[in-house]
Design an enzyme around this catalytic site. Structure first.
Site, PDB file in Angstrom:
ATOM      1  CG  ASP A 229      75.201  87.512 141.978  1.00 14.55           C
ATOM      2  OD1 ASP A 229      74.541  86.876 141.145  1.00 14.55           O
ATOM      3  OD2 ASP A 229      74.601  88.436 142.614  1.00 14.55           O
TER       4      ASP A 229
ATOM      5  CG  HIS B  46      76.317  91.627 146.046  1.00 12.18           C
ATOM      6  ND1 HIS B  46      77.322  90.608 146.183  1.00 12.18           N
ATOM      7  CD2 HIS B  46      75.178  91.244 145.059  1.00 12.18           C
ATOM      8  CE1 HIS B  46      76.858  89.851 145.298  1.00 12.18           C
ATOM      9  NE2 HIS B  46      75.853  90.195 144.637  1.00 12.18           N
TER      10      HIS B  46
ATOM     11  CB  SER C  75      79.818  92.868 144.389  1.00 14.49           C
ATOM     12  OG  SER C  75      79.986  92.396 145.651  1.00 14.49           O
TER      13      SER C  75
END
Length: 990
Positions: A150, A58, A31
């Protein structure tokens, strides 16, 4: 024997392009700060790497990603943005596109539009879980820099499938949220800096573990040499933990042992057995590794829909009695997600039918850590990928960055540590769920477990298995209810009882009675205890009420009507308000004392019953709930037996103390009685006012509770907004990193272009559509008097050094017609330039101005002038020679001729220059001997001298000539000429 929920074993994936040579597929999630980590990772991956890498960062869904282009600069492997249906090949890197979810099935990437709003998506978890299901032991998961959680559940699936998990060292990550979450969950095979990850993947036992099939590893461990080592390892594990894994499937045990060996860089099983014996902590780690803790909310959603529709709904419909109970057992519950899923289904069905049925759900597991997580009921935000938004709002509450199961669902479940093989099962069950446990057990143990499950179920009770499990040959014990989702009903209880006695299950060896009889005796003993307790309470306990600290009645025991009665006016359950006359003041004071911590025991009062005083005793005790710690009051009432009434006794006492009463004393008594009555009325008014104030405070408290609920709802909305903002922030960080890399790349390109234009020696001026200066090169200042401040000014305002004015008119013409032009120009300083004016085209083929370029041709002009002068000099010299001269090219075409040639043969330059020698005049020079001589001069580098030729020339008569020819080499190799000299000779005989 472990009782831990393993992952669902998927059907074998579709065969890859080269099934005999499987290759690892590495899923990498990141991310914020992930771009830098990606670059460092692929900078250390060689070009001959036989692995495939799939990147799931992401990304901003509204911004086109340039990640593929950026990574291609640092990667020796080709980097491609994924396309739906693209087959994964070794030696390639695939990047998820923006605003897409990605999974892998059959070795091919599958893209879909996200079905969850921004901020609730977990793309890394989604892909890694599909990768684990599709590739099994050939899957690997890597978690790099990023915020949030995540990827944690995805690594759990990778771990459960037998793959490996690499996590970036949080101290080296720009953002350590994702790595820290994965490490705390306990799924890391290695934690190391990102630069060292390729080395771990490409060399050492980790890669060999990924490439080895579980069957081959199991076969190796079962061999004559290593089989003893495996037995020794299992014995050490049993002695250290008390759990026997001998009936666990050898492939699973071998794979887990091999993973532990790889983490310690141990190649030999005997060496690992010695290491295990010397390190008790490793025994615990291996035990945890064998407990495959992989589960999720509503795993296989269609299976849970079938369970709700075909099992739970009819089950609740049958429970019509008031004392009916729904009993459920989840064996191998892991961290509790499946137990909560079933509880949510039952709660939904009860809400839909507007009925409340008592539910007892028992969830057990061997892993104490997993049970601790289940009891807490707190899960990461990743569960939003498996739970619908409606259920999230209905059954979960926000708890920091996590989600907590609501109390009404939590109270339906009892979690406990249990070994499903060694410990007795729960009985009289309506539903028994054991999913993805038996697939890791040998057939013998599966048979014994099915017997125990059948014993635990009531007739027509339901067994719920995973799609990868079956009842085997136990068809006489279970009838299929839904074959696809493995729902079976229990039948033939007699046959099961006989088989159970010979099953050798530890808990069946109970002396004196079969298991069923022992359970029935325990039930009878329980009934006697309940009956005795009920009779004692009814016979010996006084009438009592349980209240809170304010006196509001919570529970009533016995007949309290002689002491409490509904008060006139608005209904209330407050003990003081319901107290009969004579009891209110004393009871209010006693409650106040008990609230301060002082119990009131056996206080005597006289209450008014049918207008007559009635003596009683009451007690107020303060109690505390041992579980919640909340305090309550217990008010008990006792009858007071007296021979005479209180008034009569008082009169007698006054009679003995005061034989006579005078008129003054009588009046004083009346005054005191009136004062007492007034005081009582005043006190009664005060009590009523206090009660009214309490009611107002109660209403205010309810309003505060309502306000608190609204604030809580607002807080949940703010938390949701915070999550969305956090997601947007992560995406913006990724986009910012991409743009920063792009800016650096553009800066490098700009530097290269500047140096190119500066050192190529070209003067270039860029103009926009209004002929204003956009930029110019350094050499352009020698033609136009430009300084950096002139950018943005019209070119017409700039004075040039060109002779004959500037080029504005030609520039406007090119801008209007889009036709480029060239022109030679000269400066006042004497320099010559070739000016080119061309339209300025963008990458999208749009015209946004013109480009003026000036190439310095001063030296070329000077050289041409020198060549021209030399040529004129040569021609003058040739013309002074008296004998005719002709210059021919490769094709024997006349390039030039001397003046004497034209004079002797009577021809003109127009008729001669540029024509073939044989075609001059009326082909008078088409002399075969001459042609043969000339054709031998050029290719063979020959010459001839004083060759005499006689020929008849029209108009000139018979001529006798002496010819000489020689090859002349020009400035280039391709330029070759023949110089032919002609000397007329006198005729023979003259």
């Amino acid at each position: 024997m472990p009782d831990q929920k393993p992952p669902q074993e998927p059907a074998p994936p579709a065969a890859p392009a080269t099934p005999q040579h499987p290759f690892p597929i590495i899923g990498i999630g990141a991310s914020a700060g992930g771009l830098e980590a990606f670059e460092h990772f692929f900078a250390n991956v060689p070009a001959d790497c036989a692995m495939a890498f799939v990147l799931v960062p992401h990304l901003d869904p509204d911004h086109a990603s340039i990640l593929s282009d950026i990574l291609q600069r640092s990667s020796a492997l080709p980097v491609t943005e994924a396309v739906d249906g693209m087959k994964v090949s070794p030696g390639h890197v695939y990047v998820i596109p923006p605003n897409r979810d990605m999974r892998i099935a059959g070795g091919a990437l599958r893209l879909s539009e996200p079905d969850r709003p921004r901020g609730q998506r977990m793309p890394i978890d989604s892909f890694l879980r599909s990768l684990a299901a599709d590739q099994g032991v050939h899957a690997a998961g890597i978690i790099l820099s990023g915020t949030g959680t995540d990827g944690t559940l995805g690594l759990r699936a990778i771990d459960g499938a037998g793959g490996i998990a690499l996590i970036q060292d949080p101290s080296t990550a720009k953002y350590d949220g994702m790595p820290t979450s994965a490490i705390r969950a306990g799924y890391a095979t290695h934690v190391l800096p990102v630069e060292k990850m390729p080395q771990v993947l490409l060399g050492g036992p980790t890669t060999r573990l990924m490439l080895d099939a579980a069957a081959s590893r199991a076969s190796a461990l079962a061999s004559a040499s290593s089989g003893n080592a495996l037995t020794k390892i299992l014995l050490l594990l049993r002695s250290g933990t008390g759990h026997d894994f001998s009936l666990y499937k050898k492939s699973t045990v071998a794979r887990r042992i091999a993973r532990r060996m790889s983490q310690h860089d141990i190649e030999d099983e005997h060496v690992y057995a010695r290491y295990l014996k010397e390190h008790p902590a490793e025994q615990r780690e291996l035990f945890r590794a064998l407990l495959i803790n992989v589960t999720s909310m509503f795993r296989d959603p269609d299976a849970f829909e079938a369970l709700k529709r075909e099992v739970l709904a009819p089950l609740l419909g049958k429970k019509t009695a008031e004392d009916a109970v729904v009993r459920v057992w989840i064996a191998g519950c892991a961290s509790g997600e499946e137990a909560y899923s079933i509880a949510i289904l039952l709660r939904e069905l009860m809400d839909e039918s507007s009925r409340t049925v008592k539910v007892q759900i028992y969830a057990t597991d061997l892993d104490e850590d997993a049970i601790a997580v289940a009891r807490a009921g707190i899960y990461p935000p990743n569960i939003a990928a498996d739970v619908s938004p409606e259920r999230m709002h209905r059954f979960f509450v926000k708890d920091g960055s996590s989600y907590r199961v609501k109390k009404e669902i939590r109270e339906m479940i009892v979690f406990a540590v249990q070994n499903v093989i060694k410990d007795p099962p729960f009985t009289r069950l309506d539903l028994l769920s054991c999913r993805n446990l038996m697939i890791y057990l040998e057939p013998e143990l599966q048979h014994r477990m099915l017997l125990a499950f059948h014993y635990a179920l009531v007739p027509d009770g339901v067994l719920f298995l995973s799609p990868s499990e079956t009842i085997g040959n136990q068809t006489e014990l279970f009838a299929p209810l839904n074959r696809k989702w493995r729902l079976y009903t229990a039948c033939n209880k007699t046959a099961a009882a006989l088989a159970l006695r010979t099953s050798n299950l530890p808990w069946t060896a109970i002396a004196g009675a079969p298991p069923r009889e022992r359970g029935e005796l325990a039930g009878v003993a329980t009934s006697f205890a309940e009956l005795t307790r009920s009779l004692l309470l009814q016979t010996f306990s006084p009438p009592s009420v349980m209240t809170d600290l304010r006196g509001d009645i919570l529970f009533v025991h016995g007949d309290t009507g002689r002491y409490l009665r509904p008060a006139p006016g608005q209904a209330t359950l407050n003990a003081v308000g319901m107290a009969r006359p004579g009891l209110q003041i004393e009871l209010l004071a006693a409650i106040h004392s008990a609230d301060q911590g002082t119990s009131v025991l056996e206080r005597e009062v006289a209450i008014q019953t049918n207008g007559e005083p009635h003596p009683i005793r009451f007690s107020v005790r303060r109690l505390a709930d041992p579980e919640t710690g909340q305090s309550y009051l217990l008010i008990s009432f006792h009858e007071q037996q007296m021979a005479t009434t209180t008034v009569e006794a008082a009169s007698k006492r006054r009679g003995r103390a005061e034989p006579s009463t005078g008129i003054a004393d009588q009046r004083r008594i009346e005054v005191l009685e009136r004062d007492l009555a007034y005081t009582r009325e005043k006190l009664q008014a005060t009590i009523e006012e206090q009660q009214a104030a309490n009611e107002e405070l109660k209403a205010a408290n309810e309003e505060m509770q309502s306000t608190n609920e609204e604030l809580q709802s607002t807080n949940e909305e703010l938390e949701t907004s915070k999550e969305e903002l956090q997601s947007v922030n992560e995406e913006l960080l990724t986009v910012n990193a991409e743009l920063q890399a792009k800016v650096e790349q553009l800066a490098d390109i700009q530097n290269d272009m500047k140096n190119l234009l500066d050192y190529v020696g070209a003067a270039v001026v860029f103009l926009d559509s209004d002929l204003k200066i956009r930029r110019f090169t350094r050499d352009a200042a020698r033609i136009y008097r430009l300084v950096p401040a002139d950018v943005g000014r019209p070119l017409a305002d700039i004075k040039s050094d060109l002779e004959g004015g500037d080029l504005l008119s030609e520039t406007r013409t090119v801008l209007d017609t889009l036709v480029a032009c060239e022109r030679e120009v000269r400066t006042v300083g004497g320099a010559s330039y070739l000016a080119r004016i061309q339209p300025y085209r963008t990458l999208d083929n749009l015209i946004e101005g013109v480009v003026l370029s000036f190439t310095d041709i001063t030296q070329r002009i000077a050289a041409e002038a020198r060549v021209q002068a030399a040529r004129k000099l040569a021609e003058a010299i040739v013309d002074t020679v008296r004998e005719p001269l002709v210059v021919l090219d490769d094709d024997l075409r006349v390039v030039s001729a001397s003046r004497s040639f034209f004079k002797v043969f009577g021809v003109t330059p127009v008729d001669t220059t540029g024509r073939l020698l044989y075609e001059l005049g009326d082909r008078q020079w088409d002399i075969p001997v001459l042609r043969d001589l000339l054709q031998k001069v050029l290719p063979k580098d020959r010459s001839f001298d004083d060759y005499v030729v006689e020929h008849d020339f029209p108009g000139l008569g018979h001529m006798r000539m002496q010819l000489s020819a020689r090859r002349i080499v020009g400035d280039t190799i391709q330029t070759r000429f023949i110089l032919l000299a002609i000397q007329p000779l006198p005729a023979m005989g003259t």
